[in-house]
Design an enzyme around this catalytic site. Structure first.
Site, PDB file in Angstrom:
ATOM      1  N   GLY A   1      47.998 -13.533  51.269  1.00  0.00           N
ATOM      2  CA  GLY A   1      48.191 -13.413  52.707  1.00  0.00           C
ATOM      3  C   GLY A   1      46.931 -12.780  53.264  1.00  0.00           C
ATOM      4  O   GLY A   1      46.233 -12.051  52.562  1.00  0.00           O
TER       5      GLY A   1
ATOM      6  N   ARG B   1      58.578 -18.536  56.675  1.00  0.00           N
ATOM      7  CA  ARG B   1      58.395 -17.095  56.822  1.00  0.00           C
ATOM      8  C   ARG B   1      59.225 -16.477  57.942  1.00  0.00           C
ATOM      9  O   ARG B   1      59.053 -15.304  58.272  1.00  0.00           O
ATOM     10  CB  ARG B   1      56.908 -16.795  57.072  1.00  0.00           C
ATOM     11  CG  ARG B   1      56.444 -17.209  58.459  1.00  0.00           C
ATOM     12  CD  ARG B   1      54.950 -17.300  58.647  1.00  0.00           C
ATOM     13  NE  ARG B   1      54.172 -16.162  58.247  1.00  0.00           N
ATOM     14  CZ  ARG B   1      52.837 -16.128  58.348  1.00  0.00           C
ATOM     15  NH1 ARG B   1      52.185 -17.167  58.846  1.00  0.00           N
ATOM     16  NH2 ARG B   1      52.176 -15.066  57.970  1.00  0.00           N
TER      17      ARG B   1
ATOM     18  N   ASP C   1      38.757 -13.917  54.628  1.00  0.00           N
ATOM     19  CA  ASP C   1      39.410 -12.647  54.285  1.00  0.00           C
ATOM     20  C   ASP C   1      38.569 -11.891  53.255  1.00  0.00           C
ATOM     21  O   ASP C   1      38.390 -10.670  53.355  1.00  0.00           O
ATOM     22  CB  ASP C   1      40.798 -12.901  53.695  1.00  0.00           C
ATOM     23  CG  ASP C   1      41.677 -13.731  54.603  1.00  0.00           C
ATOM     24  OD1 ASP C   1      41.543 -13.623  55.835  1.00  0.00           O
ATOM     25  OD2 ASP C   1      42.505 -14.498  54.063  1.00  0.00           O
TER      26      ASP C   1
END
Length: 306
Positions: free
Chosen positions: A30, A103, A257
């Protein structure tokens, strides 16, 4: 006074990746966890904490166990009875990826359900990192609770890093996203936006326009732009730092990320912003050469060292 730890706030999901016919590999990833993974790998002995909320199901237990095996704690994050993690699957066309998500009832949406626990998790951190996705999964009240806790951590000496990471499908509308991200920028020390996201959300025409807009409230900015140079702004100076070209990327999941994690690790190690961006580009280039969002620690460390 801020401590020595590094913390990231958000949602870590079950990740299905590496499809080969009917077979998938399951992992945990994530956006904010991917950043913490790289930051932790590259930050020596600094304690690492992933701040979220978790279920009490077997997958959540496995997730927390995976964190622990890799030296990452969960602080005072709540365990929610009957909750479970979100799930996403990566589909690849060449190296370019698309995602399918499940989700809607993920435990992480309750990460601000206990304000005292949230504040405790953010204590004694050198860096606290969060993203626009962190904001998007929370309702209005929870979002305000989170930003208040982050403001307290900042007041105690933590450096706050934020990637707006705009994902339209997670927001009711563009205006809500703009308002929430502007509130987050008001408590941010290091902004790590991606230019196409900022162009889509705020209508910026160039990375320079993004940096100028963010510079009204944030002192240190790195505008990422895929394979184009990153635009680094700090102490009134602006410089472009070239990306590292990868001729045959395998999977671009988690590249931005991991860039963020590499950048923050380099800044914590004392590197100047432009030097930190060069380290971060090398980390991102290593990540696109493995499948899934999380590269092995040794791969990240070798890339970071150059």
């Amino acid at each position: 006074m801020a401590g020595n730890g590094v913390a990231s706030v958000g949602e870590c999901m079950l990740e299905l990746s590496g499809q080969a016919g009917p077979n998938w590999r399951m992992g945990f990833a994530g956006d904010t966890f991917n950043t913490l993974w790289a930051l932790h790998a590259l930050s020596g002995d600094r304690p690492a904490t992933y701040v979220s909320a978790f279920g009490d199901d077997p997958f959540s237990h496995d997730q927390i166990g995976f964190f622990a095996q890799n030296g990452i704690g969960i602080g005072a994050s709540p365990i929610i009875a009957g909750a479970r993690p979100g799930l996403y699957a990566i589909s690849l066309t060449g190296a370019e990826r698309s995602f399918t998500y499940w989700r809607g009832d993920a435990a992480a949406r309750q990460l601000a359900s206990d304000p005292a626990a949230l504040a405790k998790s953010l204590q004694n951190q050198s860096v606290v990192y969060f993203s626009g996705i962190t904001l998007a999964i929370l309702d209005d009240t929870a979002r305000k609770t989170l930003l208040a806790a982050i403001a307290i951590a900042r007041g105690a000496g933590s450096r706050i890093a934020f990637d707006p990471n705009y994902r339209p499908r997670l927001w009711r509308n563009r205006e809500d996203a703009q308002a929430a991200i502007l509130e987050a920028l008001a408590v941010t020390d290091i902004a790590l936006p991606t230019f196409p996201d900022e162009q889509m959300l705020f209508g910026d025409t160039t990375p320079e326009a993004t940096a100028e807009r963010l510079g009204r409230t944030v002192g240190e900015i790195v505008v990422k732009n895929g394979e184009e140079p990153a635009l680094v702004v700090s102490n009134g100076a602006t410089k472009r730092v070239p990306a590292v070209h990868v001729a045959a990327p395998v999977d671009t999941t988690g590249a931005g990320d991991s860039f963020n994690g590499g950048y923050l690790a380099a800044r914590l190690a004392g590197h100047a912003p432009t030097e930190a961006a060069a380290h971060a580009h090398r980390v991102a280039a290593a990540v696109v050469q493995v499948r899934g969002a999380l590269a092995p620690f040794e791969v990240l460390r070798n890339a970071f060292a150059g």
